[in-house]
Design an enzyme around this catalytic site. Structure first.
Site, PDB file in Angstrom:
ATOM      1  CE1 TYR A 265      63.867  56.415  59.975  1.00 54.04           C
ATOM      2  CE2 TYR A 265      62.149  55.029  59.031  1.00 54.04           C
ATOM      3  CZ  TYR A 265      62.878  56.213  59.021  1.00 54.04           C
ATOM      4  OH  TYR A 265      62.620  57.163  58.069  1.00 54.04           O
TER       5      TYR A 265
ATOM      6  CB  ALA B 204      60.078  52.298  68.223  1.00 54.71           C
TER       7      ALA B 204
ATOM      8  CB  ILE C   9      61.399  59.990  49.571  1.00 50.54           C
ATOM      9  CG1 ILE C   9      60.045  60.086  50.325  1.00 50.54           C
ATOM     10  CG2 ILE C   9      61.690  61.257  48.776  1.00 50.54           C
ATOM     11  CD1 ILE C   9      58.820  60.287  49.494  1.00 50.54           C
TER      12      ILE C   9
ATOM     13  CB  SER D 133      58.550  57.068  58.308  1.00 53.92           C
ATOM     14  OG  SER D 133      58.645  56.008  57.389  1.00 53.92           O
TER      15      SER D 133
END
Ligand code: NAP
Length: 246
Positions: free
Chosen positions: A154, A156, A187, A141
């Site tokens: 998230y 990490a 998205i 991401s």
């Protein structure tokens, strides 16, 4: 038919980016294993593929469970005798500022997003090594590259996926297996549906292409990396973010 005769496992294929990818891959000729913890949405995706004339099946899978991941790979091998593509797309968020984040929130997000990829990779890598070919795609991401307030767990996990990708590109390249990552920006999927409209507007403003991403934007990036057109692409992190820097 860019994936004719390929067998592709897509985790988190019941919803959002994974679902769009499953439908696209089936259209491109792949047999798609729709692997998702959510039985209802996963079965719906598999049924849509079948109704459109495509092949594959649904398997209920919690990717944080090593044994379930191995069973998924065994079922796929039993049915098709090979696994050409694994997309570690399944993921979750459980956001909180670091002072308020619980150990459970930390563990679950790491266990699904990062350990889930490890589990599925370990499950498919044996068959891929025996075949002398394979493609693994990990879904990182933009948050794994730049960080994001409230998403320490998230971010990490998604940064960890980049280290995992680059290491396995080195370990597995000589076995004919390519390992790459995709790093989507914002998205529009069920995962981002709870983000306040105001924040999405800011993200749109900051994006040079002046829009948010659609699931298909990422699905086509996966398709490229999974196809033979990307046969010299290994260890890459492909941004799909409209040029956004957060
Ligand atoms: P989504 O619509 O929420 O889809 C994720 C799918 O994964 C859901 O079907 C979900 O089931 C499933 N899942 C959750 N936990 C699982 C588990 N333990 N085992 C197997 N499947 C599980 O999310 P999305 O936006 O399409 O995200 C797909 C991937 O892209 C994720 O890895 C996400 O982190 C990444 N990503 C998304 C964005 C974005 O802006 N949307 C940006 C960057 C990266 P449930 O519906 O039951 O939870």
């Amino acid at each position: 038919m860019r994936l004719e005769n390929k067998v592709a496992v897509i985790t988190g294929a019941g919803s959002g980016i994974g679902k769009e990818t499953a439908l696209l891959f089936a259209k491109e000729g792949a047999k798609v294993i729709v692997a998702d913890i959510n039985e209802k949405s996963g079965r719906e995706t598999a049924a849509e593929i079948e109704n459109a004339g495509g092949g594959g099946f649904f398997v209920k899978l919690d990717i944080s469970d090593n044994e379930q991941s191995r069973q998924m790979a065994a079922e796929t091998m039993g049915k098709y005798g090979k696994i050409d593509v694994l997309i570690n797309n399944g993921g979750i968020i459980q956001d909180a500022l670091i002072l308020k984040m619980t150990g459970e929130q930390w563990d679950r997000v790491i266990n699904v997003n990062l350990k889930g990829a490890f589990n599925c990779i370990q499950a498919v890598v044996g068959p891929m090594v025996n075949q002398g070919s394979g493609v693994i795609i990990n879904t990182s991401s933009i948050v794994g590259l730049y960080g994001n307030i409230g998403q320490a767990n998230y971010a990490a996990a998604k940064a960890g996926l980049i280290g995992l990708t680059k290491t396995l590109a080195k370990e597995l390249g000589r076995k004919g297996i390519r390992v790459n990552a995709v790093a989507p920006g914002f998205i529009m999927t069920p995962m981002t549906s709870s983000v306040p409209e105001k924040i999405l507007e800011v993200m749109k403003e900051k994006t040079p292409l002046r829009r948010l991403g659609e699931p298909g934007d990422v699905a086509y990036a996966y398709l490229y990396l999974a196809s033979d057109e990307a046969k010299f692409v290994n260890g890459a992190v492909l941004g799909v973010d409209g040029g956004l820097v957060i």
